[in-house]
Design a protein around this motif. Structure first.
Motif, short mmCIF file in Angstrom:
data_model
loop_
_atom_site.label_atom_id
_atom_site.label_comp_id
_atom_site.label_asym_id
_atom_site.label_seq_id
_atom_site.Cartn_x
_atom_site.Cartn_y
_atom_site.Cartn_z
N THR A 71 3.05 -2.39 3.59
CA THR A 71 3.24 -0.92 3.05
C THR A 71 4.61 -0.67 2.29
O THR A 71 5.44 -1.31 2.55
CB THR A 71 3.20 0.12 4.16
OG1 THR A 71 3.06 1.43 3.70
CG2 THR A 71 3.96 -0.16 5.40
N LYS B 70 0.83 -1.06 -0.15
CA LYS B 70 -0.17 -0.19 0.09
C LYS B 70 0.85 1.17 -0.09
O LYS B 70 1.87 1.39 0.99
CB LYS B 70 -0.86 -0.12 1.10
CG LYS B 70 -1.85 1.05 1.20
CD LYS B 70 -2.85 0.77 2.34
CE LYS B 70 -4.06 1.87 2.31
NZ LYS B 70 -4.88 1.60 3.36
N GLN C 261 0.55 6.68 3.19
CA GLN C 261 -0.71 7.54 3.73
C GLN C 261 -0.47 8.49 4.85
O GLN C 261 0.30 8.10 5.78
CB GLN C 261 -1.80 6.58 3.92
CG GLN C 261 -3.10 7.15 4.16
CD GLN C 261 -4.19 6.13 4.45
OE1 GLN C 261 -4.09 4.90 4.27
NE2 GLN C 261 -5.10 6.78 5.08
#
Length: 169
Positions: A71, A50, A53
């Motif tokens: 991530t 991912k 963020q």
């Protein structure tokens, strides 16, 4: 003799300043699925994971229902003050409720998070992986070995896609 004293003092100052330089970490927000109990894993430096963020200057780790977040982010190495880490239980509609970190005064029946640490595991699909894990739940759940999955068990039992780990080593 005076020259040696100055040299020695200079060397000591240089060594002490090198030892005291500590990187400050970014603040963190950890979003935990409502009702999740057990060990959470955050796996870092995965090119297929991912994307990073952020909310303001805080890193956000949005943990999926599996309890395993893979991530692209690098680990948040360095020191961080405990008030710079926020844990939230997140409902299916996105509502957040704060979860406290475990302390000596945490009641046994209160859902809380225990920060278990940062380290390497492996090999996982042939690679050593950098991961951080947390344990969440009431005291009975935080010590229940049946729900505290290792990184290997979590990847296997939660069917974490092997493609997320490609390119890590």
């Amino acid at each position: 003799m005076k020259y040696l004293k100055i040299l020695l003092i200079g060397l000591i100052v240089a060594l002490l300043s090198a030892c005291t330089e500590v990187k400050e970490s970014e603040p963190e927000i950890i979003l935990i699925p409502d009702g999740f109990s057990g060990r959470l894993h955050v796996i870092f430096n995965a090119p297929n994971g991912k994307p990073p963020q952020y909310e303001g200057n805080s890193r956000v780790y949005d943990i999926p229902p599996s309890g395993v977040l893979v991530t692209q982010m690098d680990a948040n190495a360095g020191w961080i003050e405990s008030d710079k880490i926020q844990f939230f239980s997140v409902s299916t509609n996105g509502d957040r409720k704060p979860i406290s970190e475990v302390s000596e005064s945490t009641p046994d029946n209160k859902r809380a998070v225990y920060f278990a640490g940062l380290g390497y595991s492996g090999p996982v699909y042939g690679c050593k992986i950098l991961n951080q894990n947390f344990i969440v739940g009431v005291k009975e759940e935080r010590i229940n070995e049946d729900i505290l999955l290792t990184i290997y068990e979590a990847i296997k039992l939660k069917s974490i896609d092997k493609k997320l780990f490609e390119g890590m080593c």
